[in-house]
Structure formats: structure tokens, C-alpha cells
Scaffold this motif. Structure first.
Motif, PDB file in Angstrom:
ATOM      1  N   PRO A  30     -34.280 -19.120  51.843  1.00  0.00           N
ATOM      2  CA  PRO A  30     -35.075 -18.909  50.630  1.00  0.00           C
ATOM      3  C   PRO A  30     -36.570 -18.944  50.946  1.00  0.00           C
ATOM      4  O   PRO A  30     -37.015 -19.642  51.854  1.00  0.00           O
ATOM      5  CB  PRO A  30     -34.685 -20.074  49.723  1.00  0.00           C
ATOM      6  N   ARG A  31     -37.332 -18.183  50.184  1.00  0.00           N
ATOM      7  CA  ARG A  31     -38.783 -18.177  50.337  1.00  0.00           C
ATOM      8  C   ARG A  31     -39.341 -19.412  49.644  1.00  0.00           C
ATOM      9  O   ARG A  31     -38.807 -19.872  48.647  1.00  0.00           O
ATOM     10  CB  ARG A  31     -39.362 -16.917  49.714  1.00  0.00           C
ATOM     11  N   ASP A  32     -40.450 -19.911  50.159  1.00  0.00           N
ATOM     12  CA  ASP A  32     -41.018 -21.115  49.560  1.00  0.00           C
ATOM     13  C   ASP A  32     -42.201 -20.814  48.639  1.00  0.00           C
ATOM     14  O   ASP A  32     -42.651 -21.687  47.921  1.00  0.00           O
ATOM     15  CB  ASP A  32     -41.415 -22.123  50.628  1.00  0.00           C
ATOM     16  N   HIS A  33     -42.737 -19.607  48.628  1.00  0.00           N
ATOM     17  CA  HIS A  33     -43.832 -19.183  47.752  1.00  0.00           C
ATOM     18  C   HIS A  33     -45.062 -20.077  47.902  1.00  0.00           C
ATOM     19  O   HIS A  33     -45.766 -20.345  46.938  1.00  0.00           O
ATOM     20  CB  HIS A  33     -43.380 -19.152  46.285  1.00  0.00           C
ATOM     21  N   TRP A  36     -48.599 -18.210  47.278  1.00  0.00           N
ATOM     22  CA  TRP A  36     -48.777 -17.967  45.847  1.00  0.00           C
ATOM     23  C   TRP A  36     -49.131 -19.270  45.129  1.00  0.00           C
ATOM     24  O   TRP A  36     -49.985 -19.301  44.244  1.00  0.00           O
ATOM     25  CB  TRP A  36     -47.502 -17.355  45.292  1.00  0.00           C
ATOM     26  N   SER A  57     -43.120 -25.930  46.137  1.00  0.00           N
ATOM     27  CA  SER A  57     -43.146 -25.083  47.330  1.00  0.00           C
ATOM     28  C   SER A  57     -43.085 -25.917  48.597  1.00  0.00           C
ATOM     29  O   SER A  57     -42.379 -25.569  49.552  1.00  0.00           O
ATOM     30  CB  SER A  57     -44.412 -24.230  47.343  1.00  0.00           C
ATOM     31  N   ARG A  61     -40.105 -25.917  51.395  1.00  0.00           N
ATOM     32  CA  ARG A  61     -40.328 -25.737  52.828  1.00  0.00           C
ATOM     33  C   ARG A  61     -39.745 -26.907  53.620  1.00  0.00           C
ATOM     34  O   ARG A  61     -39.126 -26.713  54.664  1.00  0.00           O
ATOM     35  CB  ARG A  61     -41.816 -25.602  53.116  1.00  0.00           C
ATOM     36  N   ARG A  64     -35.988 -26.559  53.713  1.00  0.00           N
ATOM     37  CA  ARG A  64     -35.587 -25.446  54.567  1.00  0.00           C
ATOM     38  C   ARG A  64     -35.672 -25.854  56.035  1.00  0.00           C
ATOM     39  O   ARG A  64     -34.783 -25.536  56.824  1.00  0.00           O
ATOM     40  CB  ARG A  64     -36.461 -24.227  54.300  1.00  0.00           C
ATOM     41  N   ARG A  73     -33.265 -23.672  48.108  1.00  0.00           N
ATOM     42  CA  ARG A  73     -33.140 -22.574  47.151  1.00  0.00           C
ATOM     43  C   ARG A  73     -33.486 -23.054  45.730  1.00  0.00           C
ATOM     44  O   ARG A  73     -34.159 -22.352  44.973  1.00  0.00           O
ATOM     45  CB  ARG A  73     -31.718 -22.024  47.199  1.00  0.00           C
ATOM     46  N   SER A  76     -37.264 -23.648  45.613  1.00  0.00           N
ATOM     47  CA  SER A  76     -37.935 -22.352  45.672  1.00  0.00           C
ATOM     48  C   SER A  76     -37.885 -21.645  44.327  1.00  0.00           C
ATOM     49  O   SER A  76     -38.863 -21.040  43.895  1.00  0.00           O
ATOM     50  CB  SER A  76     -37.272 -21.490  46.745  1.00  0.00           C
ATOM     51  N   SER A  77     -36.747 -21.748  43.657  1.00  0.00           N
ATOM     52  CA  SER A  77     -36.614 -21.133  42.339  1.00  0.00           C
ATOM     53  C   SER A  77     -37.558 -21.779  41.334  1.00  0.00           C
ATOM     54  O   SER A  77     -38.203 -21.089  40.533  1.00  0.00           O
ATOM     55  CB  SER A  77     -35.166 -21.256  41.868  1.00  0.00           C
ATOM     56  N   LYS A  80     -41.091 -20.682  42.060  1.00  0.00           N
ATOM     57  CA  LYS A  80     -41.315 -19.305  41.608  1.00  0.00           C
ATOM     58  C   LYS A  80     -41.538 -19.266  40.098  1.00  0.00           C
ATOM     59  O   LYS A  80     -42.421 -18.549  39.605  1.00  0.00           O
ATOM     60  CB  LYS A  80     -40.115 -18.438  41.991  1.00  0.00           C
TER      61      LYS A  80
END
Length: 131
Positions: A30-33, A36, A57, A61, A64, A73, A76-77, A80
């Protein structure tokens, strides 16, 4: 005697055939953003949502890196969602404020033009007519 662990003599023989790697079957991490979140924290910190997004975020990280993909995940959600709320609030609210100011100025200018006749109306005879 405890035999719950696999013993060396019962392990299957390794074959020389190449099996598909496990990394090809795993879903992407998953991306951690984080970028942003930093941007929202520094530039558009609407109601501290950017800071909350930054916290999630960093948690994403950390999870992860630790290997807990499911927790990463979830964090991360949440990051976001908070980033989207912070960005929307920081972009939409100033635009709404500008639109309200412009609408108010237009309304007041029309009201002033309509009321000019009211303030120039003379109720009594003027001084020049009396003479």
C-alpha cells in the motif's frame, strides 16, 4: 514426544524446477501518501487535517516496513481520506468565500444604484421655489 514441528527427514525433496516466485503473487504494497500529507500539513492545514493525515501516513510507512501489510493498508486508507478532506477543504472553502464576496459586492452595487433615486427625492418644496 512433541512432533508438531516438521522434521528434517520428512521434508519434501527440493526439485530443480523453477516455481513461480511468491512476490509475483503478492498484491502491491500500500502507498503511504507521505508527500501529500507533508504538503497538506505545511501549505493547506485546514482544521489540522493535514497533520492527522501525516500521522497516519507515518504509521502506514512503519507498518509497511514492519511487514504488517493489512495494518499498513488500513492506515494508508485513513491517510488518503484525511488528505482528500484537507485538500478539498483548503481549495473549496476559499473559492466559496471568494464567490460569496463577489456575489455580495454585485448585490450591494445593484442595491446602491436602485436607492440613488430614493435619496435624491425631495419631499418638500425647495428653497428656490419659495422665492
Amino acid at each position: 514426544m512433541d512432533t508438531s514441528y516438521p522434521r528434517e527427514d520428512h521434508l519434501p525433496a527440493l526439485s530443480h524446477k523453477r516455481e513461480p516466485s511468491a512476490t509475483g503473487l503478492m498484491p502491491p504494497l500500500p502507498r503511504d501518501h507521505l508527500v501529500w500529507s507533508i504538503f497538506n500539513t505545511i501549505y493547506m492545514n485546514f482544521c489540522c487535517l493535514g497533520f492527522v493525515a501525516l500521522a497516519f501516513s507515518v504509521k502506514a510507512r512503519d507498518r509497511r516496513v514492519a511487514g504488517d501489510v493489512e495494518a499498513a493498508r488500513r492506515f494508508s486508507s485513513k491517510a488518503k481520506c484525511y488528505n482528500a478532506l484537507a485538500t478539498a477543504g483548503s481549495v473549496v472553502l476559499p473559492l466559496l468565500l471568494v464567490a460569496l464576496v463577489i456575489t455580495g459586492v454585485i448585490h450591494l452595487s445593484k442595491l446602491a444604484q436602485e436607492s440613488v433615486g430614493f435619496f435624491t427625492y425631495q419631499f418638500g418644496p425647495s428653497d428656490e421655489e419659495d422665492k
